[in-house]
Motif scaffolding. Structure first.
Motif, PDB file in Angstrom:
ATOM      1  N   ARG A   1       0.858  -1.181   0.000  1.00 13.15           N
ATOM      2  CA  ARG A   1       0.000   0.000   0.000  1.00 13.15           C
ATOM      3  C   ARG A   1       0.897   1.234   0.000  1.00 13.15           C
ATOM      4  NH1 ARG A   1      -2.449  -0.514   6.217  1.00 13.15           N
ATOM      5  NH2 ARG A   1      -0.454  -1.042   7.225  1.00 13.15           N
ATOM      6  N   THR A   2       0.361   2.303  -0.515  1.00 17.44           N
ATOM      7  CA  THR A   2       1.136   3.548  -0.584  1.00 17.44           C
ATOM      8  C   THR A   2       0.433   4.628   0.254  1.00 17.44           C
ATOM      9  OG1 THR A   2      -0.031   4.170  -2.612  1.00 17.44           O
ATOM     10  CG2 THR A   2       2.102   3.070  -2.847  1.00 17.44           C
ATOM     11  N   PRO A   3       1.204   5.623   0.710  1.00 19.14           N
ATOM     12  CA  PRO A   3       2.649   5.739   0.546  1.00 19.14           C
ATOM     13  C   PRO A   3       3.391   4.719   1.409  1.00 19.14           C
ATOM     14  CG  PRO A   3       1.865   7.441   2.020  1.00 19.14           C
ATOM     15  CD  PRO A   3       0.645   6.733   1.509  1.00 19.14           C
ATOM     16  N   ALA A   4       4.636   4.468   1.047  1.00 21.52           N
ATOM     17  CA  ALA A   4       5.497   3.583   1.825  1.00 21.52           C
ATOM     18  C   ALA A   4       6.895   4.186   1.867  1.00 21.52           C
ATOM     19  CB  ALA A   4       5.524   2.186   1.217  1.00 21.52           C
ATOM     20  N   PHE A   5       7.672   3.726   2.795  1.00 23.64           N
ATOM     21  CA  PHE A   5       9.043   4.196   3.003  1.00 23.64           C
ATOM     22  C   PHE A   5       9.992   3.060   2.659  1.00 23.64           C
ATOM     23  CE2 PHE A   5      11.680   7.400   5.084  1.00 23.64           C
ATOM     24  CZ  PHE A   5      10.848   8.507   5.110  1.00 23.64           C
ATOM     25  N   ILE A   6      10.994   3.343   1.841  1.00 25.40           N
ATOM     26  CA  ILE A   6      12.004   2.346   1.485  1.00 25.40           C
ATOM     27  C   ILE A   6      13.357   2.829   1.985  1.00 25.40           C
ATOM     28  CG2 ILE A   6      13.147   1.073  -0.384  1.00 25.40           C
ATOM     29  CD1 ILE A   6       9.940   2.894  -1.170  1.00 25.40           C
ATOM     30  N   ILE A   7      14.036   2.004   2.791  1.00 26.04           N
ATOM     31  CA  ILE A   7      15.429   2.260   3.149  1.00 26.04           C
ATOM     32  C   ILE A   7      16.201   0.986   2.852  1.00 26.04           C
ATOM     33  CG2 ILE A   7      17.089   2.833   4.960  1.00 26.04           C
ATOM     34  CD1 ILE A   7      15.035   4.456   6.366  1.00 26.04           C
ATOM     35  N   SER A   8      17.264   1.108   2.068  1.00 19.51           N
ATOM     36  CA  SER A   8      17.996  -0.092   1.683  1.00 19.51           C
ATOM     37  C   SER A   8      19.490   0.169   1.574  1.00 19.51           C
ATOM     38  CB  SER A   8      17.461  -0.633   0.348  1.00 19.51           C
ATOM     39  OG  SER A   8      17.669  -2.027   0.269  1.00 19.51           O
ATOM     40  N   ASN A   9      20.233  -0.899   1.766  1.00 15.73           N
ATOM     41  CA  ASN A   9      21.689  -0.876   1.766  1.00 15.73           C
ATOM     42  C   ASN A   9      22.176  -1.851   0.692  1.00 15.73           C
ATOM     43  OD1 ASN A   9      24.455  -0.795   2.603  1.00 15.73           O
ATOM     44  ND2 ASN A   9      24.102  -2.539   3.974  1.00 15.73           N
TER      45      ASN A   9
ATOM     46  N   CYS B   1       6.026   7.123  -3.127  1.00 13.52           N
ATOM     47  CA  CYS B   1       6.772   6.610  -1.986  1.00 13.52           C
ATOM     48  C   CYS B   1       8.041   7.448  -1.770  1.00 13.52           C
ATOM     49  CB  CYS B   1       7.164   5.139  -2.184  1.00 13.52           C
ATOM     50  SG  CYS B   1       5.747   4.017  -2.270  1.00 13.52           S
ATOM     51  N   THR B   2       8.689   7.226  -0.659  1.00 13.54           N
ATOM     52  CA  THR B   2       9.950   7.891  -0.333  1.00 13.54           C
ATOM     53  C   THR B   2      11.015   6.816  -0.157  1.00 13.54           C
ATOM     54  OG1 THR B   2       8.803   9.679   0.797  1.00 13.54           O
ATOM     55  CG2 THR B   2      11.145   9.405   1.291  1.00 13.54           C
ATOM     56  N   ALA B   3      12.165   7.006  -0.791  1.00 17.17           N
ATOM     57  CA  ALA B   3      13.239   6.012  -0.704  1.00 17.17           C
ATOM     58  C   ALA B   3      14.525   6.655  -0.214  1.00 17.17           C
ATOM     59  CB  ALA B   3      13.464   5.355  -2.062  1.00 17.17           C
ATOM     60  N   PHE B   4      15.268   5.906   0.567  1.00 20.27           N
ATOM     61  CA  PHE B   4      16.612   6.282   0.991  1.00 20.27           C
ATOM     62  C   PHE B   4      17.558   5.138   0.637  1.00 20.27           C
ATOM     63  CE2 PHE B   4      14.332   9.310   3.522  1.00 20.27           C
ATOM     64  CZ  PHE B   4      15.212  10.353   3.783  1.00 20.27           C
ATOM     65  N   ILE B   5      18.661   5.479   0.005  1.00 22.32           N
ATOM     66  CA  ILE B   5      19.675   4.486  -0.364  1.00 22.32           C
ATOM     67  C   ILE B   5      21.011   4.919   0.225  1.00 22.32           C
ATOM     68  CG2 ILE B   5      20.904   3.350  -2.274  1.00 22.32           C
ATOM     69  CD1 ILE B   5      17.978   2.570  -2.163  1.00 22.32           C
ATOM     70  N   ILE B   6      21.737   3.967   0.817  1.00 21.29           N
ATOM     71  CA  ILE B   6      23.081   4.235   1.322  1.00 21.29           C
ATOM     72  C   ILE B   6      24.091   3.446   0.491  1.00 21.29           C
ATOM     73  CG2 ILE B   6      22.985   2.395   3.083  1.00 21.29           C
ATOM     74  CD1 ILE B   6      24.733   4.233   4.867  1.00 21.29           C
ATOM     75  N   SER B   7      25.203   4.075   0.160  1.00 20.92           N
ATOM     76  CA  SER B   7      26.243   3.394  -0.618  1.00 20.92           C
ATOM     77  C   SER B   7      27.565   4.128  -0.466  1.00 20.92           C
ATOM     78  CB  SER B   7      25.862   3.324  -2.100  1.00 20.92           C
ATOM     79  OG  SER B   7      26.877   2.667  -2.838  1.00 20.92           O
ATOM     80  N   SER B   8      28.655   3.363  -0.552  1.00 22.62           N
ATOM     81  CA  SER B   8      29.987   3.974  -0.574  1.00 22.62           C
ATOM     82  C   SER B   8      30.500   4.126  -1.998  1.00 22.62           C
ATOM     83  CB  SER B   8      30.972   3.122   0.233  1.00 22.62           C
ATOM     84  OG  SER B   8      31.245   1.902  -0.431  1.00 22.62           O
ATOM     85  N   ASP B   9      29.733   3.610  -2.973  1.00 22.09           N
ATOM     86  CA  ASP B   9      30.125   3.741  -4.377  1.00 22.09           C
ATOM     87  C   ASP B   9      29.407   4.964  -4.966  1.00 22.09           C
ATOM     88  OD1 ASP B   9      30.567   3.487  -7.159  1.00 22.09           O
ATOM     89  OD2 ASP B   9      30.813   1.319  -6.966  1.00 22.09           O
ATOM     90  N   PHE B  10      30.097   6.096  -4.929  1.00 22.30           N
ATOM     91  CA  PHE B  10      29.459   7.354  -5.312  1.00 22.30           C
ATOM     92  C   PHE B  10      29.159   7.409  -6.808  1.00 22.30           C
ATOM     93  CE2 PHE B  10      32.283   9.085  -1.684  1.00 22.30           C
ATOM     94  CZ  PHE B  10      31.451   8.486  -0.741  1.00 22.30           C
ATOM     95  N   ASP B  11      29.999   6.792  -7.625  1.00 26.23           N
ATOM     96  CA  ASP B  11      29.740   6.760  -9.068  1.00 26.23           C
ATOM     97  C   ASP B  11      28.527   5.900  -9.380  1.00 26.23           C
ATOM     98  OD1 ASP B  11      31.862   8.436  -9.755  1.00 26.23           O
ATOM     99  OD2 ASP B  11      33.285   6.771  -9.830  1.00 26.23           O
ATOM    100  N   ALA B  12      28.413   4.761  -8.696  1.00 23.30           N
ATOM    101  CA  ALA B  12      27.268   3.884  -8.932  1.00 23.30           C
ATOM    102  C   ALA B  12      25.959   4.579  -8.568  1.00 23.30           C
ATOM    103  CB  ALA B  12      27.425   2.588  -8.139  1.00 23.30           C
ATOM    104  N   LEU B  13      25.968   5.391  -7.513  1.00 26.36           N
ATOM    105  CA  LEU B  13      24.756   6.110  -7.114  1.00 26.36           C
ATOM    106  C   LEU B  13      24.224   6.998  -8.232  1.00 26.36           C
ATOM    107  CD1 LEU B  13      25.485   7.144  -3.399  1.00 26.36           C
ATOM    108  CD2 LEU B  13      23.514   5.826  -4.192  1.00 26.36           C
TER     109      LEU B  13
END
Length: 379
Positions: A296-304, A334-346
């Motif tokens: 169901r929406t809205p939903a929150f996505i946080i992923s690593n 929806c709202t998403a948050f992504i964490i990464s150390s690969d800045f080019d890939a982001l």
């Protein structure tokens, strides 16, 4: 009225303001943000509370002495004169660690050994016995910070790092640190108002930290031991009163979902979720991230997602493009948050972040980006 003590709460770089806010909420006074730490003041019960409730602290130190010295003899005498028997039993165990800058000592190890000798010699003179050294699991962990000719003596009240919550049975080869996961949730602004999704959930750390926050489960709820339990002046009645203050919710009107393509990692998440007793709130399914969507929406996505550091990905840039496409196509409103150390890939996500944060997952510098997702083009 209890005596006011001075404490240091340690954390990762970039998380200090979040820790500051947590300590203020617990009643801390005279808080000062420092490098990877927050200094604060309050009665001794605040030390118990900070260990039990702070989600973004790694450890809590109690300042017990501070002195100037001009050489080995001064340093030894000052440590010898400190009444360590208030905290350490004569048949107990201790360990000493030191950090120093611009010191007369050649190494932190030398200062630690000298301090250990001073503490043990005091016990020998007073009781005829010396406590033993246990570097792995001491009853009392002394820590000394030296800057120029000034030394500050602390007791480490936490024991194991506070990121070791006590719910981890199985660990992913590229885990997110629990304190970092808690910080990500705080930075995101999610407060349990909508469903929460991690579509590459690994061993489930982000999901469990989110469920704990939504249910108001204290950070230290699952831990069997804190360092201060072994201190001679430990007040168990005070501790139990603080534990009883927690107002844990029995239910929430949202769901948390975790997906992973790997049966192995999903199995890790399952045992961790069950260890935390959160299986009624977190639903886990084996599913390719590309095929996921909100219930169901809205939903929150946080992923690593994998960074290519400890988990290999055939084509990291194409993989991140697939993540971006999935968010755009499957998660509108929806709202998403992504964490990464690969800045080019982001950059290959193909999405414009509306907020940017810098965090450290262990030694890795990471970017934590927020994406507001819309159906079609943003108006």
């Amino acid at each position: 009225m209890m005596k006011k003590e001075i404490f240091i709460a340690k954390t990762f770089a970039g998380i200090e303001p979040l820790l500051y806010d947590e300590l203020i909420a617990l009643g801390a006074e005279n808080c000062q943000i420092m490098n990877r730490s927050v200094q604060f003041e309050g009665p001794i019960d605040l030390l118990y509370r900070a260990n039990y409730y702070c989600r973004t602290a790694l450890r809590i130190l109690l300042q017990v002495d501070s002195f100037s010295f001009s050489g080995n003899k001064d340093f030894y005498s000052s440590i010898f004169n400190f009444p360590s028997e208030k905290f350490l039993d004569k048949e107990g165990t201790l360990a000493v660690s030191t950090t120093m800058h611009n010191s007369i000592f050649n190494s932190p190890l030398f200062a630690s050994v000298l301090a250990k000798d001073a503490i043990c010699d005091r016990f020998r003179d007073k009781y005829g016995v010396r406590p033993s050294v246990d570097k792995e699991n001491p009853d009392v962990q002394f820590h000394i910070h030296i800057f120029n000719d000034q030394a500050t003596l602390f007791l480490d009240s936490s024991g194991d790092s506070l990121h070791k919550r006590g719910y981890k049975v199985s660990n992913h080869p590229a885990p997110i640190n629990e304190v970092v996961a808690a910080a990500m949730i705080k930075l995101s602004g999610w407060q349990g108002e909508c469903d929460f999704i991690d579509f590459m959930c690994g061993s489930g750390t982000i999901l469990i930290e989110a469920a704990m926050a939504a249910l108001n489960i204290p950070a230290g709820f699952y831990r069997a031991h804190f360092g201060f339990f072994s201190w001679l002046n430990f007040d168990n009645k005070m501790w139990q009163g603080i534990v009883d203050e927690a107002r844990i919710l029995s239910d929430i009107n949202i769901n948390l979902y975790g997906y992973d393509i790997s049966p192995r990692y999903l199995g890790m998440a399952k045992v961790n979720v069950e260890e935390a007793g959160l299986q009624d709130f977190i639903t886990l399914k084996k599913k390719d991230m590309l095929l996921t969507s909100p219930v169901r929406t809205p939903a929150f996505i946080i992923s690593n997602p994998p960074y290519g550091e400890r988990l290999e990905v055939d084509d990291i840039n194409d993989f991140y493009k697939q993540i971006g496409d999935t968010l755009k196509n499957n998660y509108p409103q929806c709202t998403a948050f992504i964490i990464s150390s690969d800045f080019d890939a982001l950059k290959n996500l193909g999405l414009h972040p509306s907020r940017r944060f810098t965090l450290f997952n262990g030694q890795l510098e990471c970017k934590f980006f927020k994406y507001d997702l819309y159906k079609g083009k943003k108006q």
